[in-house]
Design an enzyme around this catalytic site. Sequence first.
Site, mmCIF file in Angstrom:
data_model
loop_
_atom_site.group_PDB
_atom_site.id
_atom_site.type_symbol
_atom_site.label_atom_id
_atom_site.label_comp_id
_atom_site.label_asym_id
_atom_site.label_seq_id
_atom_site.Cartn_x
_atom_site.Cartn_y
_atom_site.Cartn_z
ATOM 1 N N THR A 70 38.885 71.825 -11.214
ATOM 2 C CA THR A 70 38.379 72.912 -12.078
ATOM 3 C C THR A 70 36.965 72.425 -12.552
ATOM 4 O OG1 THR A 70 39.514 71.843 -14.028
ATOM 5 C CG2 THR A 70 40.561 73.688 -13.214
ATOM 6 N N HIS A 128 37.978 81.209 -16.154
ATOM 7 C CA HIS A 128 37.725 80.744 -14.700
ATOM 8 C C HIS A 128 38.701 79.888 -14.377
ATOM 9 C CE1 HIS A 128 33.394 82.401 -14.854
ATOM 10 N NE2 HIS A 128 33.440 81.652 -16.082
#
Length: 312
Positions: free
Chosen positions: A127, A241
């Site tokens: 991430t 996200h």
Amino acid sequence: MKRIPLILDGDPGHDDAIAWLLAEAGRRRGSFDIKAVTTVGGNVTLDKTTYNALRICTLLGLPAPVAKGAEHPLTADLMNAPSVHGESGLDGPALPEPGIELSELTAVELMVKVLKESEEPVTIVSTGPLTNTAALLLSHPELKSRIGRISLMGGGIGFGNWTPAAEFNILVDPEAADVVFRSGLPLIMAGLDVTERALLQPEDFSRIKELNNPVSGIVWQWLEFFYEFHRKLGYAGAPMHDPCAVMVLLHPELFTVRDYYVEIETGGEYCRGATIADKRRVTGREPNAKCIMDLDRDGFADRIIEAIGEFT
Ligand code: BDR
Ligand code: CA
């Protein structure tokens, strides 16, 4: 069902923190076995992302070793995003001080250990910039077969959020992304196409606040902070996200996925860090990534709220 062994690699970051929360909730429900948490310089410097990782794992009671990774991209200078996440990288609510020690291993050493010891292929959830994963692939190509897949947040097909062409995580270290996209490993790409639609909206914030458990108040304040930056840019909510890269492993039915061959622009005057997807198959190359293009937003929000509800 067998638990999926995971390595969580990121640069937390508000949405990284919520992605890890989702992973920990999945572990508590028997879906995941979180083998390691590794950090990388990205949203803010490595010291800050590592401190944040230790605080997040302490808050969540996430029982995995935490190791410090790459301070800088493979070849480029580090670029940060304090405007999005604040100076600490996780501004907003006060967090507990770390109640766990940092591993003596580096991120790559810990990844190597996990891959060698795991009986099942391990899924890497990335991430942040892909620096650690690329360093692992470059230094230990023999361990590739032990990686089941890489589920990553990064890129955007035809647009960016940091430049017109590039998304932040890929732009920070395009050379690393290039190594990963050329690796031949199964990739799931949660790019801006889906993540900017994965909005938690003010009504969801209220539902989270009302959960009133030991983490819900903090998540609510993270969301308020993260949304404030995005609200000014015209977003109708806080884009989740990074949680997309975890959610797709838990609830693939929420997402619309397309197989594309994706290349990373590492040069370019205007397009460095762009993820170029061969949508029309003009290269004749086989797809190398499952690109998530859309989602059931309401179902996604419900699943996140449910996960926060696990932390009673
Ligand atoms: C990505 O950039 C970071 O600021 C977020 O944590 C996410 O990983 C979105 O472009
Ligand atoms: Ca991130």
